[in-house]
Structure formats: structure tokens, C-alpha cells
Write a protein that holds these residues in place. Structure first.
Motif, PDB file in Angstrom:
ATOM      1  N   THR A 252      -4.474  -7.222   7.912  1.00  0.00           N
ATOM      2  CA  THR A 252      -5.850  -6.766   7.736  1.00  0.00           C
ATOM      3  C   THR A 252      -6.469  -7.555   6.585  1.00  0.00           C
ATOM      4  N   ALA A 253      -7.798  -7.533   6.523  1.00  0.00           N
ATOM      5  CA  ALA A 253      -8.480  -8.234   5.427  1.00  0.00           C
ATOM      6  C   ALA A 253      -8.060  -7.643   4.083  1.00  0.00           C
ATOM      7  N   GLU A 254      -7.988  -6.311   4.012  1.00  0.00           N
ATOM      8  CA  GLU A 254      -7.590  -5.666   2.758  1.00  0.00           C
ATOM      9  C   GLU A 254      -6.140  -6.006   2.408  1.00  0.00           C
TER      10      GLU A 254
ATOM     11  N   SER B  10      -8.307 -15.346   3.113  1.00  0.00           N
ATOM     12  CA  SER B  10      -8.232 -14.694   1.797  1.00  0.00           C
ATOM     13  C   SER B  10      -7.808 -15.693   0.730  1.00  0.00           C
TER      14      SER B  10
ATOM     15  N   SER C   8       3.264  -6.643   4.061  1.00  0.00           N
ATOM     16  CA  SER C   8       1.823  -6.515   4.160  1.00  0.00           C
ATOM     17  C   SER C   8       1.393  -6.235   5.591  1.00  0.00           C
TER      18      SER C   8
ATOM     19  N   ASP D 170      -5.973  -9.647   1.163  1.00  0.00           N
ATOM     20  CA  ASP D 170      -6.520  -9.801  -0.194  1.00  0.00           C
ATOM     21  C   ASP D 170      -5.524  -9.292  -1.236  1.00  0.00           C
ATOM     22  N   MET D 171      -4.905  -8.146  -0.956  1.00  0.00           N
ATOM     23  CA  MET D 171      -3.918  -7.586  -1.885  1.00  0.00           C
ATOM     24  C   MET D 171      -2.687  -8.485  -1.976  1.00  0.00           C
TER      25      MET D 171
ATOM     26  N   GLU E  46       0.839  -1.196   0.000  1.00  0.00           N
ATOM     27  CA  GLU E  46       0.000   0.000   0.000  1.00  0.00           C
ATOM     28  C   GLU E  46       0.881   1.255   0.000  1.00  0.00           C
TER      29      GLU E  46
END
Length: 368
Positions: A90-92, A221, A87, A95-96, A61
């Protein structure tokens, strides 16, 4: 190390604290050198042209150009340059990360949850050092070759190739069919599973239990991502559920997963525990493999695939003695030829095949 090429690393992160911590760690690892730093993906791509690193540590991110966009550019223009993703838990973030692994990222590490800088740096080093060594081995970088990746492998004593003399396997070889499939996998696993599992038919007829080394949240995920691609139903395993045919159960990160007798005495169900890590892994392949062997003597197909370290070797020894049919991924198609290597050397594996042939072998073993 004089005269030997070191593994060159470009650190890409928009946070100065992480750029500094990772840069410091890299400079402490023998055989590794810091190529440079970049605070976003666009700058990183500009620096790659001149610095020509072997691998990036890449924040997912970031502003301007995020990690996934950088990976897409790497794959198109610099396919030989690797990437280890950083990373968040978190869920986001998970997923990424799944998308990043599908795009060809070598592996990922979690950004430390600790508050202190010294503790955070230590956590990064513990995770990053074996990954960089594994990457160097896979690419043949001289300064790090010959080093063991991940968990140390047990000493190897050669044994003759199997002749199915264990228990009733001699009588059942070629006749009996497996009633369960169990898989152990680590580094390179999400990408390998996304290629292999969709090749299995929706009417496979048996349950599939998988340990993929991953932290909590990420395994969910992974299951969701795979479920969209497969004819079989793929889910993160839940404590106490009966295992069903045509369902793939992925062990949750941070838990150990085993099989136990169902409440009716006939079915088998999943038990998730807080038992300690094995081979520094939780979930552990050895832990799952042992329990499968208890209930499916002579009726198990076990698969050991790409990954660092030796988790699974001891479990395969148990399964071998309980007449399992054992499939190993070949060296050429592994991202890291660690987990299948020792079992192959020990003669535990019945058949060694490339990634694109594993599903075919599984189907043969359950459809006899």
C-alpha cells in the motif's frame, strides 16, 4: 553446524498467522534459530534484553509500539541488532518502509498476497531465506558464512585490470566526458541513495537512470523521499518520456526499463516493458545497462552499489566493451557486498570507492 553459532531471530508481529508462518520458516532454514516471538514492539524490546537476538523480523504496523518506533530504540540502544521489515503493498506501507530503511533496517519483504497458508509460507521463505543469509554474511555469523546470497553468482575467471583497450576508450580515457549516469543497487540501496544522491549538484548536466530492486508502489515512495533531499529532481520513470539532464529516473517496480530512440531520432526516451525477470529481478540492472550501452558508447558512467546477488554483472560486461567508465562501491561501505563483488573480481570496474566518494567520482566523469 555443531559448535557453530546460529543466526538468532526474534519474530515481532501482532498477527498470530504471520508469527506462526515466519516462526515455522525460520525453523526450517539451516543455520538459523528462533529466539522467540512478540506480538508488539514494547514486548519485543523487553525480550531483546534477555534473548539477545541477532535480528528481528518486524511488522511495521502494530498497536502499542509500531515497527518504526522499535527501530528508533534499536538504533539508540542495540545498534548491532538488525531488522527485516514486513510491509503491505500500500502507499502507506511503502512510505513507512522507506522511513524504516532510512532508520537502518536491513531490508524488507512484502506480506504474501496469496490466500492459502501453505502458499504464503512458501512465499515468505523464498524472500526471507536469502536475506537472512546475506545478513549473516555481513555480520560474520559462522553457521551461514560462505553461502552465496541471493541469485547465484557466475563462476569467476580473473581477467587483468582494465587498460582501456575496449573500442575507442583507449583514446578517450581522461578526455571524453560522460553524457549519462546509470546505477544498479539493491539491499541497502534506499539508505545508500539517500546519502549519495544529495551530494550531486543540481546542475550535474546529465540524466541519471537507476534500477533499485523493489516491488511496485515502493519505487514511487522511494523517488518521492529522495526528491525531497536532492538538488536534482528525482522521479519514478514513466513510459515514453524523453530523458532530460538533471533528472533522476527510478525504474518502477514490476517493470523492466530500457532506453530507446526518441520519436525525433535525436533524444532518448524511456520504455517500460513487461519483459520477463532477469536474475529473478524486475526491474533488472542488466536489462537497463545493456540498453544504455547501445546509445552512449564511450559516454556512459555506470555505478554498481550495495546489494545481494549478481544482477548487473552481465550488463557491466556489455558496458565495459562499449567503453563505459565503471564505478564500484567498496566492500566496507556496502550493506551486502554482492552486486559489486563479481564485477570487481572480473576486472570490469575502473575505480572502487566508499559510498561517501561515489558522488565525487560521478561528478568528475561528467564534468571532464
Amino acid at each position: 553446524m555443531i559448535g557453530m553459532k546460529k543466526l538468532s531471530v526474534l519474530v515481532v508481529d501482532d498477527t498470530i498467522v504471520y508469527r506462526k508462518a515466519i516462526s515455522d520458516v525460520i525453523e526450517e532454514i539451516p543455520g538459523v534459530e528462533l529466539a522467540g516471538v512478540a506480538h508488539n514492539g514494547k514486548i519485543a524490546l523487553a525480550k531483546i534484553k534477555t534473548l539477545q537476538p541477532d535480528i528481528l523480523t518486524l511488522d511495521i504496523e502494530m498497536p502499542v509500539m509500531n515497527g518504526l518506533e522499535v527501530l528508533q530504540e534499536l538504533r539508540a540502544k542495540y545498534p548491532k541488532i538488525g531488522a527485516i521489515m514486513l510491509s503491505t503493498l500500500t502507499a502507506e506501507g511503502s512510505d513507512m518502509t522507506m522511513k524504516a530503511l532510512e532508520l537502518g533496517a536491513f531490508d524488507f519483504i512484502l506480506k504474501p498476497q496469496t490466500k492459502g497458508q501453505a502458499e504464503g509460507k512458501k512465499a515468505i521463505k523464498q524472500l526471507l531465506q536469502p536475506m537472512l543469509k546475506a545478513f549473516a554474511q555481513s555480520r560474520g555469523v559462522p553457521a551461514l558464512r560462505g553461502k552465496t546470497t541471493g541469485t547465484a553468482r557466475p563462476s569467476v575467471t580473473k581477467v587483468p585490470p582494465r587498460k582501456f583497450t575496449s573500442l575507442n576508450r583507449k583514446k578517450t580515457a581522461g578526455k571524453s566526458k560522460s553524457e549519462i549516469v546509470t546505477i544498479g543497487i539493491s539491499t541497502g540501496g534506499p539508505n545508500a541513495l539517500s546519502q549519495m544522491l544529495p551530494q550531486l549538484p543540481g546542475d550535474l548536466g546529465v540524466p541519471v537512470l537507476i534500477v533499485q530492486h523493489m516491488p511496485p508502489v515502493f519505487t514511487k515512495s522511494l523517488a518521492n523521499s529522495l526528491d525531497k533531499k536532492c538538488a536534482l529532481h528525482v522521479k519514478e520513470a514513466e513510459d515514453g518520456e524523453n530523458i532530460l539532464p538533471n533528472v533522476v529516473y527510478i525504474a518502477p517496480g514490476g517493470k523492466q526499463m530500457k532506453l530507446v530512440a526518441g520519436l525525433d531520432g535525436q533524444n532518448r526516451r524511456i520504455k517500460l516493458t513487461n519483459d520477463p525477470p532477469e536474475n529473478s529481478c524486475k526491474p533488472s540492472v542488466d536489462y537497463l545497462f545493456r540498453s544504455v550501452g547501445d546509445y552512449y558508447v564511450g559516454r556512459t558512467t555506470a555505478v554498481i552499489m550495495t546489494g545481494m546477488g549478481s544482477d548487473g554483472t552481465k550488463g557491466l560486461a556489455v558496458l565495459r566493451d562499449k567503453a563505459a567508465y565503471i564505478i564500484g562501491q567498496d566492500e566496507a561501505s556496502c550493506v551486502v557486498y554482492g552486486m559489486p563483488k563479481t564485477p570487481a573480481e572480473l576486472g570490469y570496474i575502473d575505480t572502487v570507492v566508499p559510498l561517501n566518494k561515489i558522488a565525487e567520482e560521478i561528478v568528475k566523469s561528467v564534468k571532464k
